[in-house]
Design a protein around this motif. Structure first.
Motif, PDB file in Angstrom:
ATOM      1  N   TYR A  16       0.858  -1.185   0.000  1.00  0.00           N
ATOM      2  CA  TYR A  16       0.000   0.000   0.000  1.00  0.00           C
ATOM      3  C   TYR A  16       0.892   1.232   0.000  1.00  0.00           C
ATOM      4  O   TYR A  16       1.819   1.322   0.811  1.00  0.00           O
TER       5      TYR A  16
ATOM      6  N   THR B 236      -3.195   3.590  -1.792  1.00  0.00           N
ATOM      7  CA  THR B 236      -3.424   2.833  -3.017  1.00  0.00           C
ATOM      8  C   THR B 236      -2.803   1.447  -2.852  1.00  0.00           C
ATOM      9  O   THR B 236      -1.643   1.323  -2.453  1.00  0.00           O
TER      10      THR B 236
ATOM     11  N   THR C 210      -1.363   7.034  -9.599  1.00  0.00           N
ATOM     12  CA  THR C 210      -1.274   5.778 -10.361  1.00  0.00           C
ATOM     13  C   THR C 210      -0.262   5.883 -11.501  1.00  0.00           C
ATOM     14  O   THR C 210       0.498   4.944 -11.744  1.00  0.00           O
TER      15      THR C 210
ATOM     16  N   GLU D 140      -6.912   2.569  -6.157  1.00  0.00           N
ATOM     17  CA  GLU D 140      -6.853   3.791  -5.364  1.00  0.00           C
ATOM     18  C   GLU D 140      -7.899   3.734  -4.257  1.00  0.00           C
ATOM     19  O   GLU D 140      -8.922   3.062  -4.379  1.00  0.00           O
ATOM     20  N   GLN D 141      -7.637   4.446  -3.179  1.00  0.00           N
ATOM     21  CA  GLN D 141      -8.534   4.524  -2.016  1.00  0.00           C
ATOM     22  C   GLN D 141      -8.847   3.135  -1.451  1.00  0.00           C
ATOM     23  O   GLN D 141      -9.956   2.854  -1.015  1.00  0.00           O
TER      24      GLN D 141
END
Length: 124
Positions: free
Chosen positions: A8, A63, A14, A55-56
């Motif tokens: 993570y 990410t 990205t 993402e999130q």
């Protein structure tokens, strides 16, 4: 050997992650099935490696980068995290003990690497 690798990264775009992956792997394919999910297919030493960048994934700022393969250049999540931190220069977290079929793993025990150093911590 771990069947997959997952790390993570904190507040890392990205596009930056894909650029980092392109330094080690051959990028074969890239798609974006949803606004928060990018899938890439990589090649490394003759092996095809599917990767999902979400993402999130943990809160709004982290990410997930999931390598769905045992054929990455890293033997553990922590080795991948160290490589990611040195290239991406953002905080990286991963499971502390890696994957085990059986065992007394603490699911909240994680490894964190940032500008203050690295070490185990509880992420819950």
């Amino acid at each position: 050997m771990q069947p997959d690798i997952e790390i993570y990264v904190l507040s890392c775009p990205t596009d930056t992650i894909v650029s980092w992956l392109s330094q080690t792997f051959t990028l074969l394919e890239q798609s974006q099935p949803t606004p928060l999910c990018t899938k890439v297919t990589l090649e490394f030493n003759g092996h095809t490696i599917p990767v999902t960048i979400l993402e999130q994934a943990s809160g709004k700022r982290f990410t997930s980068i999931w390598f769905d393969s045992s054929h990455t250049p890293w033997e553990t999540d922590i080795l991948c995290a160290k490589d990611a931190y040195s290239s991406l220069n953002c905080e990286v977290r991963c499971n502390y003990q890696g994957w085990e079929e059986e065992g007394d793993q603490d699911p909240d025990q994680w490894w964190k690497i940032n500008s203050h150093g690295e070490g185990p911590f509880v992420w819950n």
